[in-house]
Design a protein around this motif. Structure first.
Motif, short mmCIF file in Angstrom:
data_model
loop_
_atom_site.label_atom_id
_atom_site.label_comp_id
_atom_site.label_asym_id
_atom_site.label_seq_id
_atom_site.Cartn_x
_atom_site.Cartn_y
_atom_site.Cartn_z
N ARG A 116 -7.72 2.24 -5.25
CA ARG A 116 -7.91 2.72 -4.09
C ARG A 116 -7.96 1.52 -2.89
N GLN B 39 0.45 -1.04 0.30
CA GLN B 39 0.30 0.24 0.44
C GLN B 39 0.77 1.26 0.07
N ASP C 15 -5.84 -3.06 -0.32
CA ASP C 15 -4.13 -2.81 0.20
C ASP C 15 -4.14 -4.07 -0.49
N ALA D 122 -11.01 -0.11 -1.16
CA ALA D 122 -11.79 0.86 0.26
C ALA D 122 -13.02 1.48 -0.71
N PRO E 187 -3.10 5.46 0.03
CA PRO E 187 -4.72 5.10 0.20
C PRO E 187 -4.89 3.45 -0.76
N TYR E 188 -3.90 3.43 -1.17
CA TYR E 188 -3.62 2.83 -3.00
C TYR E 188 -3.01 1.03 -2.53
#
Length: 418
Positions: A271, A241, A273, A292, A244-245
């Motif tokens: 977006r 990660q 993990d 996410a 947030p990507y």
């Protein structure tokens, strides 16, 4: 670039009731009744009520015995109710019984001078020894155990290597054994993705990266490596990660970033993990994880050897599992036929089998998915996986086992028919 998704409608939850047919007639993906109790082992690693024990890794030794590793969180003594985590391992026979030749009655708990420690990954040597990687307070940790479950004094300092490894929030989330007993570990330290190489004696290898360590940064935000694989050319593929990507990167064998992979060394961010990685037949990574926000489907993506989405896989390079919402893929393997096995969970232990084209295997579970609610409390998940030569699948993770308000968790080791 807009990415379309193909949604797999997963099967209704399966249970471990005695209604499972005999192994000879059971469908692949069913629990193996010859292992443990109807396919499941709870080894009793949570030594005190309302505390947790979580398995994060599992390996199969050459003789068929299994070792699972993670941590156990329990009070330090009968007079001190303060809990702390310790490295915990359990050894099992091939039939899922506690291995009396490993540790004390099959169990090992390592209490180090640090305040908190635990194992997050594991690799095995051909002689039955195992290496675990994880954390000790705020540092990366690597430890080696003998085949009998004792710390190996010929490794690091009394069996443990921490002093030279990166610290400041450091964790080792993945470990791979290389030629000559050398070890590659991947994780994080001080907000950076870290890959380090150790010698067989547990010292940093100066021939790798900078003094044995390679720091990898994609950009602003925290970078962390969660899973690692080696391709046929010896290059190191790390999934994790960045901010947030969910991203995947590739390093050359000497620890330098391969900028010809993806965009300046990284796959385009999605977006979520990335928590698991395997290498496809074309040399490109296959990545599993979670999208996410948490209510989104799990992520399964396939890239080519240049780090671009393989658009012949699923829809636009992705397969998303939509049921249950928030499902996380924590482990990936390719079976003896080259198919992709993904394991994880959220409220149920989950294993899926998918072809290299992204189509679920109709002969596995129901529509390619096997879901098992191990006990009444819906807190089951698989966090690691290993495959047996017979094709059977072993996962390790955790399950809530009851206790006060059902809060205590134990290791869960599960074997599925392949």
């Amino acid at each position: 670039m807009r990415i379309r998704a193909w949604t797999l409608v997963a099967a209704a939850a399966l249970t471990i009731a005695a209604a499972w047919p005999a192994e000879g007639r059971a469908r692949p993906g069913a629990l193996d009744p010859s292992f443990g109790t109807r396919g499941v082992v709870y080894p009793g690693m949570n030594f005190d009520p309302v505390h947790e024990a979580i398995a994060r890794a599992v390996v199969r030794r050459p003789d068929g015995r299994l070792v699972a590793a993670g941590w156990s969180d329990a009070p330090t003594s009968s007079t001190d109710p303060t809990s702390r985590s310790r490295i915990a391992l359990v050894g099992l026979t091939s039939r899922g019984r506690l291995d009396s030749g490993f540790g004390t009655g099959g169990r090992v708990v390592t209490d180090l001078p640090s305040a908190q420690e635990g194992a997050l990954a594991m690799a095995r040597l051909t002689d039955g020894r195992v290496v675990v990687a994880g954390w000790a307070d705020d540092r990366m940790l690597v430890a080696r155990y003998t085949a009998a479950g004792a710390l190996d004094p010929s490794f690091g300092d009394g069996g443990v290597a921490t002093a030279d490894l990166p610290g400041l929030g450091g964790k080792a989330n993945a470990v791979i054994l290389r030629a000559g007993g050398r070890l590659l570990v991947a994780g994080e330290s001080d907000g950076h993705m870290v890959v380090a190489r150790l010698t067989g004696e547990g010292r940093l290898d100066p021939g790798f990266g900078s003094g044995g360590v390679s720091l990898v940064d994609r950009g602003p935000g925290r970078d962390v490596g969660r899973a690692m694989a080696i391709d046929s050319r010896g290059r190191i593929v790390v999934a994790g990660q960045s901010g947030p990507y969910a991203v995947t990167t590739r390093l050359r064998a000497n620890g330098t970033l391969d900028r010809g992979f993806g965009v300046r060394g990284f796959t385009p961010g999605i977006r979520g993990d990335a928590r698991a990685v395997a290498i496809g037949p074309d040399g490109g990574p296959i990545v599993g994880g979670v999208l996410a926000p948490a209510s989104q489907p799990a992520l399964l993506a396939r890239y080519d050897a240049r780090g671009r989405l393989n658009r012949r896989f699923g829809r636009g390079g992705l397969v998303r599992f939509s049921d249950p919402a928030g499902l996380a893929i924590n482990a990936l393997k390719r079976d003896r036929h080259g198919r992709i096995l993904a394991a994880g969970g959220t409220s149920e232990t989950f294993v899926a089998r998918v072809g290299l084209n992204g189509v679920p295997s109709a002969a596995f579970g129901r529509r390619g998915v096997a879901r098992h609610n191990l006990i009444e409390v819906d807190l089951d998940t698989a966090r690691a996986m290993t495959l047996e030569p017979s094709g059977k699948i072993v996962t390790a993770g955790s399950a809530a086992t009851g206790g006060d308000e059902g809060l205590d968790t134990d290791f869960s080791i599960v074997r599925f028919l392949g």
